[in-house]
Design an enzyme around this catalytic site. Structure first.
Site, PDB file in Angstrom:
ATOM      1  N   LYS A 114      -2.783   8.364   9.782  1.00 17.03           N
ATOM      2  CA  LYS A 114      -2.460   7.096   9.110  1.00 17.03           C
ATOM      3  C   LYS A 114      -2.880   5.955  10.009  1.00 17.03           C
ATOM      4  O   LYS A 114      -2.938   6.099  11.226  1.00 17.03           O
ATOM      5  CB  LYS A 114      -0.954   7.001   8.855  1.00 17.03           C
ATOM      6  CG  LYS A 114      -0.600   5.996   7.776  1.00 17.03           C
ATOM      7  CD  LYS A 114      -0.666   6.652   6.415  1.00 17.03           C
ATOM      8  CE  LYS A 114      -0.232   5.731   5.301  1.00 17.03           C
ATOM      9  NZ  LYS A 114       0.017   6.511   4.071  1.00 17.03           N
TER      10      LYS A 114
HETATM   11  N1  GLU Z   1      -2.230   6.288   1.176  1.00 22.50           N
HETATM   12  C1  GLU Z   1      -2.074   7.373   0.263  1.00 22.50           C
HETATM   13  C2  GLU Z   1      -0.903   8.236   0.662  1.00 22.50           C
HETATM   14  O1  GLU Z   1       0.015   7.787   1.310  1.00 22.50           O
HETATM   15  C3  GLU Z   1      -3.356   8.146   0.059  1.00 22.50           C
HETATM   16  C4  GLU Z   1      -3.900   8.813   1.281  1.00 22.50           C
HETATM   17  C5  GLU Z   1      -5.284   9.433   1.075  1.00 22.50           C
HETATM   18  O2  GLU Z   1      -5.762   9.475  -0.035  1.00 22.50           O
HETATM   19  O3  GLU Z   1      -5.841   9.864   2.084  1.00 22.50           O
HETATM   20  O4  GLU Z   1      -0.801   9.364   0.288  1.00 22.50           O
END
Ligand code: GLU
Length: 424
Positions: A114
């Site tokens: 993240k």
């Molecule tokens: N930000 C989204 C989540 O928290 C998508 C993450 C992604 O597609 O890599 O799942």
């Protein structure tokens, strides 16, 4: 397990401590040995960058951002980038760890990562956002890549943000690296069905949960906290199944209408004024009142730690579907589970986004694109299967759905770790 996070006095506001507490509850069920607990509850890499951006005023402002890779045992790190004033390393670590479990519970060949930048996009121009995004992409470029760590949209980031990241890295490399981010616009290699995928996953997991508890969705009442991309699509697709949206909110305020709100009219209001608040013929309510509105289905689709020990006893929804990451604290989990609410945990309920991100990445690597029907159908089958696997685990161990989801996820990552062995 990081020792300082086990001290209850440090647990209060730390989102990562909350993630570790959820991890430990499932590790206990699995009887996971101490060394493996330490491996799986630590973040592999935590990268912090401080970088300058030239603002429209001509002044230079320094921003702080992070990219965390929690675990990469089952594949490249995968997870979004958020831009928000509350972004901290602690929050990004928690979000990275939830991505590991989200990808494992749905059995995607990814680890978890993240990123985030502490900033207030609402007070910045598009040009400032572009410069911030391009510089942040450059700063984290030692980590990200199609085979190492693949960002995606999250809070306050979207397809345009992903396009800037892809373009920036591609400019550095001298060729277009399409698979470096997902959630891109269709025109530059995005996947059909990605924009609504997280909301579609909320709908699919709600549908499966409703079957299990015998709730008729035709006429079922829904409250949505956070009418952003996830909240809108969840509301829209649940409305298509016959549900009635009776309250909604965003950072600009909350509204309710017992006769029902139309998701598309709400979106039109939000697109023209920036918020759902001010929508005609509605009661204006507070965020607390919104969460405590009597309803069948509550969709927290905003930020972490919204449902806590302070308000959980007044929440009466039959099903709570976590469109957001980490909206419910462990204390609230216990209160709500004891009261008989069914909580569909974030790592399952909002996994639709990363599942279609996975499809997008596969399409990018193969240079072969799918029809929308194929995307939607594959998403439905992965989430329905994952939901039922988690439901079965929850019955088998007699634990709540969050613990069951974590058990399935941790089991997959622990098994992969054991098979690979500890290097050297
Ligand atoms: N930000 C989204 C989540 O928290 C998508 C993450 C992604 O597609 O890599 O799942």
């Amino acid at each position: 397990m990081i020792q300082e996070n086990l001290d209850p006095s440090n647990m209060k506001d730390s989102v990562f401590a909350m993630a570790v507490e959820q991890f430990n509850a499932a590790a206990d069920v699995l009887n996971l040995e101490e060394g493996m607990r330490q491996v799986l509850s630590s973040c592999k890499r935590e990268f912090t960058v401080n970088f300058p951006v030239k603002m429209d005023s001509g002044k230079i402002q320094v921003f702080t951002g992070h990219r965390v890779q929690h675990n990469m045992t089952r594949g490249p790190a995968k997870g979004g980038i958020r831009f928000h004033p509350d972004v901290s390393l602690d929050e990004v670590k928690a979000l990275a760890s939830w991505m590991t479990w989200k990808c494992a519970v749905t059995n995607l060949p990814y680890g978890g990562g993240k990123g985030g930048v502490t900033c207030n996009p609402k007070s910045m121009s598009s040009g400032e956002m572009e410069r911030l995004t391009r510089r942040f992409a450059t700063e984290i470029s030692p980590l990200i890549g199609s085979y190492s760590d693949i960002p995606a949209p999250d809070v306050n980031t979207d397809g345009q943000t992903m396009a800037w990241i892809m373009d920036t890295i591609s400019m550095h490399k001298g060729f277009t690296e399409v698979g470096i981010v997902t959630g891109k616009p269709i025109e530059i290699g995005g996947s059909l069905g990605r924009t609504e995928a997280t909301g579609r996953g909320v709908m699919i997991t709600t549908r499966e949960a409703a079957k299990h508890i015998g709730l008729n969705l035709n006429g079922a009442t829904v409250v949505v906290q956070g009418f952003g991309n996830v909240g809108y699509w969840a509301a829209h697709l649940l409305q298509e199944l016959g549900c009635k949206i009776i309250a909604a909110s965003d950072s600009g305020g909350a509204i309710s209408r017992t006769s029902g709100l139309d998701s598309n009219e709400l979106l039109a209001q939000k697109n023209s004024t920036g918020s759902v608040s001010g929508f005609a013929n509605c009661d204006v309510i507070t965020n607390e009142e919104l969460l405590e509105t009597s309803c069948d289905i509550l969709v927290p689709a905003a930020l972490e730690q919204q449902i806590t020990g302070n308000n959980a006893s007044r929440i009466s929804a039959k099903i709570i579907v976590e469109g957001a990451n980490g909206p419910t604290t462990p204390e609230a989990d216990k209160i709500l589970t004891d009261k008989g609410s069914l909580i569909i945990p974030d790592i399952l309920a909002n996994a639709g986004g990363v599942v279609v991100s996975y499809f997008e990445w596969v399409q990018n690597l193969q240079r072969f694109f799918w029809e929308k029907e194929a995307v939607d159908k594959s998403l439905d089958s992965i989430l329905t299967r994952s939901f039922n696997e988690v439901f079965n685990t929850s019955q088998h161990y007699n634990v709540d759905m969050r613990t069951a989801a974590m058990v399935n996820a941790i089991d997959r990552v622990a098994t992969a770790t054991n098979i690979r062995g500890i290097y050297p």
